[in-house]
Write an enzyme that holds these catalytic residues in place. Structure first.
Site, PDB file in Angstrom:
ATOM      1  N   SER A 104      50.685 -42.012  85.458  1.00  0.00           N
ATOM      2  CA  SER A 104      49.602 -42.157  86.433  1.00  0.00           C
ATOM      3  C   SER A 104      48.861 -43.454  86.137  1.00  0.00           C
ATOM      4  O   SER A 104      49.482 -44.469  85.804  1.00  0.00           O
ATOM      5  CB  SER A 104      48.698 -40.927  86.337  1.00  0.00           C
ATOM      6  N   SER A 105      47.558 -43.443  86.213  1.00  0.00           N
ATOM      7  CA  SER A 105      46.765 -44.642  85.889  1.00  0.00           C
ATOM      8  C   SER A 105      45.310 -44.244  85.754  1.00  0.00           C
ATOM      9  O   SER A 105      44.850 -43.288  86.398  1.00  0.00           O
ATOM     10  CB  SER A 105      46.894 -45.685  87.004  1.00  0.00           C
ATOM     11  N   LYS A 116      47.880 -42.721  92.839  1.00  0.00           N
ATOM     12  CA  LYS A 116      47.775 -42.135  91.498  1.00  0.00           C
ATOM     13  C   LYS A 116      46.909 -40.870  91.522  1.00  0.00           C
ATOM     14  O   LYS A 116      47.146 -39.921  90.772  1.00  0.00           O
ATOM     15  CB  LYS A 116      47.229 -43.177  90.511  1.00  0.00           C
ATOM     16  N   TYR A 152      46.824 -48.191  96.142  1.00  0.00           N
ATOM     17  CA  TYR A 152      47.566 -47.853  94.915  1.00  0.00           C
ATOM     18  C   TYR A 152      46.827 -46.753  94.144  1.00  0.00           C
ATOM     19  O   TYR A 152      47.437 -45.760  93.717  1.00  0.00           O
ATOM     20  CB  TYR A 152      47.707 -49.113  94.050  1.00  0.00           C
TER      21      TYR A 152
HETATM   22  P1  NAD Z   1      56.693 -52.956  86.209  1.00  0.00           P
HETATM   23  O1  NAD Z   1      56.485 -53.572  87.548  1.00  0.00           O
HETATM   24  O2  NAD Z   1      57.064 -53.797  85.067  1.00  0.00           O
HETATM   25  O3  NAD Z   1      57.722 -51.734  86.302  1.00  0.00           O
HETATM   26  C1  NAD Z   1      57.856 -50.923  87.432  1.00  0.00           C
HETATM   27  C2  NAD Z   1      59.249 -50.338  87.429  1.00  0.00           C
HETATM   28  O4  NAD Z   1      59.415 -49.511  88.592  1.00  0.00           O
HETATM   29  C3  NAD Z   1      60.332 -51.423  87.507  1.00  0.00           C
HETATM   30  O5  NAD Z   1      61.381 -51.090  86.635  1.00  0.00           O
HETATM   31  C4  NAD Z   1      60.784 -51.351  88.960  1.00  0.00           C
HETATM   32  O6  NAD Z   1      62.124 -51.755  89.161  1.00  0.00           O
HETATM   33  C5  NAD Z   1      60.627 -49.859  89.240  1.00  0.00           C
HETATM   34  N1  NAD Z   1      60.542 -49.614  90.684  1.00  0.00           N
HETATM   35  C6  NAD Z   1      59.581 -50.013  91.540  1.00  0.00           C
HETATM   36  N2  NAD Z   1      59.909 -49.662  92.804  1.00  0.00           N
HETATM   37  C7  NAD Z   1      61.104 -49.026  92.734  1.00  0.00           C
HETATM   38  C8  NAD Z   1      61.968 -48.444  93.701  1.00  0.00           C
HETATM   39  N3  NAD Z   1      61.690 -48.455  95.009  1.00  0.00           N
HETATM   40  N4  NAD Z   1      63.127 -47.886  93.277  1.00  0.00           N
HETATM   41  C9  NAD Z   1      63.447 -47.893  91.981  1.00  0.00           C
HETATM   42  N5  NAD Z   1      62.686 -48.436  91.022  1.00  0.00           N
HETATM   43  C10 NAD Z   1      61.516 -48.995  91.394  1.00  0.00           C
HETATM   44  O7  NAD Z   1      55.294 -52.245  85.907  1.00  0.00           O
HETATM   45  P2  NAD Z   1      54.817 -51.267  84.738  1.00  0.00           P
HETATM   46  O8  NAD Z   1      53.446 -51.702  84.390  1.00  0.00           O
HETATM   47  O9  NAD Z   1      55.819 -51.086  83.674  1.00  0.00           O
HETATM   48  O10 NAD Z   1      54.665 -49.908  85.597  1.00  0.00           O
HETATM   49  C11 NAD Z   1      55.228 -48.672  85.231  1.00  0.00           C
HETATM   50  C12 NAD Z   1      54.308 -47.541  85.690  1.00  0.00           C
HETATM   51  O11 NAD Z   1      53.076 -47.633  84.999  1.00  0.00           O
HETATM   52  C13 NAD Z   1      53.972 -47.571  87.177  1.00  0.00           C
HETATM   53  O12 NAD Z   1      53.985 -46.264  87.703  1.00  0.00           O
HETATM   54  C14 NAD Z   1      52.555 -48.114  87.187  1.00  0.00           C
HETATM   55  O13 NAD Z   1      51.851 -47.712  88.336  1.00  0.00           O
HETATM   56  C15 NAD Z   1      52.001 -47.537  85.915  1.00  0.00           C
HETATM   57  N6  NAD Z   1      50.818 -48.206  85.375  1.00  0.00           N
HETATM   58  C16 NAD Z   1      50.860 -49.522  85.006  1.00  0.00           C
HETATM   59  C17 NAD Z   1      49.717 -50.125  84.512  1.00  0.00           C
HETATM   60  C18 NAD Z   1      49.665 -51.579  84.096  1.00  0.00           C
HETATM   61  O14 NAD Z   1      48.570 -52.102  83.873  1.00  0.00           O
HETATM   62  N7  NAD Z   1      50.785 -52.270  83.959  1.00  0.00           N
HETATM   63  C19 NAD Z   1      48.541 -49.386  84.367  1.00  0.00           C
HETATM   64  C20 NAD Z   1      48.543 -48.039  84.757  1.00  0.00           C
HETATM   65  C21 NAD Z   1      49.691 -47.463  85.241  1.00  0.00           C
END
Ligand code: NAD
Length: 255
Positions: A141-142, A166, A162
């Site tokens: 989540s976030s 979440k 977004y």
């Molecule tokens: P990222 O962009 O590096 O990774 C996202 C991943 O999701 C990638 O591997 C991408 O290929 C995959 N993805 C996206 N759309 C897709 C689709 N249609 N089909 C298949 N795969 C798909 O970002 P991250 O930060 O590693 O994000 C991972 C999770 O963590 C997400 O759910 C994001 O919302 C959450 N999150 C991230 C943060 C942050 O600050 N980076 C904070 C809170 C939550």
């Protein structure tokens, strides 16, 4: 620590960022990891190669989870590899978007919800036959499910669409936990603050970094591994009495 020896695990969006770190952490704990990816074949294959080189088991599976059939396609391929039993499901794949309130389009909104909510919803549905007593699901989540971040104002970009995906997924976590609990399946969320990945590109600027550190009690940028280690714990027997929860992993954000 081999707490997941002999277990099978699926991580969505495992090619990079939090998903990649989670796949590595679960493999280190002994799980046979199915690394799902969208389009990044090369990154997914290099992840699988790294896990195998370290003596672990891994396979890569591709599916676009934003399409109506994506979840069903992925579930079918997962079952073809693991057979009857999936022990650990990590719903990590997601996308984000920042825009001014006036600039959001219907397509933006639909793509965010299709990827971040519909995909996970139907993946759980399609994987039900292989989730059983002792299986667990962790949703990434976030912190923004509960907290407004950035500088609110109609002239400023924000991530409200977004953030609402979440919020929706955290509601699903509670409902899944209640519905699947009697089957012995645990369901939890992990709610990261800002983590240094491709998604949070604003942390690459000095101003973005300063805003992020200003929100947090622990004054450093969060790393994908900070989240992955918690997910690995949530997937383990140590978390056996936790379900329906959302665990903040945010260095003490907005205390
Ligand atoms: P990222 O962009 O590096 O990774 C996202 C991943 O999701 C990638 O591997 C991408 O290929 C995959 N993805 C996206 N759309 C897709 C689709 N249609 N089909 C298949 N795969 C798909 O970002 P991250 O930060 O590693 O994000 C991972 C999770 O963590 C997400 O759910 C994001 O919302 C959450 N999150 C991230 C943060 C942050 O600050 N980076 C904070 C809170 C939550």
């Amino acid at each position: 620590m081999s707490t997941l020896q002999g277990k099978t695990a699926l991580v969505t969006g495992a090619s990079r960022g939090i998903g990649r770190a989670t796949a590595l952490a679960l493999a280190r704990a002994g799980a046979h990891v199915l690394a799902h990816y969208g389009r990044s074949t090369q990154e997914a294959e290099s992840l699988v190669a790294e896990i195998r080189a370290n003596g672990g088991r891994a396979d890569a599976i591709s599916a676009d989870l934003a399409t109506p059939q994506g979840a069903a396609t992925l579930a079918k391929e997962v079952q073809a590899i693991i057979g009857e039993r999936l022990d650990v499901l990590v719903l990590n794949a997601g996308i984000s978007k920042a825009a001014r309130l006036a600039d959001y389009t219907v397509e933006d909104f639909d793509t965010l919800f299709a990827t971040n909510v519909r995909g996970p919803f139907f993946l759980v549905q399609q994987l039900l036959p292989v989730l059983g007593e002792g299986s667990n699901i962790t949703v990434i989540s976030s912190a923004v499910a509960r907290t407004v971040v950035g500088k609110p104002g109609v002239d400023n970009p924000s991530i409200l669409a977004y953030a609402s995906t979440k919020g929706a997924i955290e509601t699903l976590v509670k409902n899944w936990a209640a519905i699947l609990g009697p089957r012995g399946i645990r369901v939890n969320a992990v709610a990261p603050g800002v983590i240094d990945t491709d998604m949070s590109n604003f942390t690459k600027t000095e101003a973005g970094r300063e805003i992020t550190l200003g929100m947090q009690a622990l004054k450093r940028l969060g790393k994908a591994e900070d989240v992955a280690d918690v997910v690995a714990f949530m997937a383990s027997e140590g978390a056996r009495w936790i379900t329906g929860a959302s665990i903040p992993v945010d260095g003490g954000s907005k205390l």
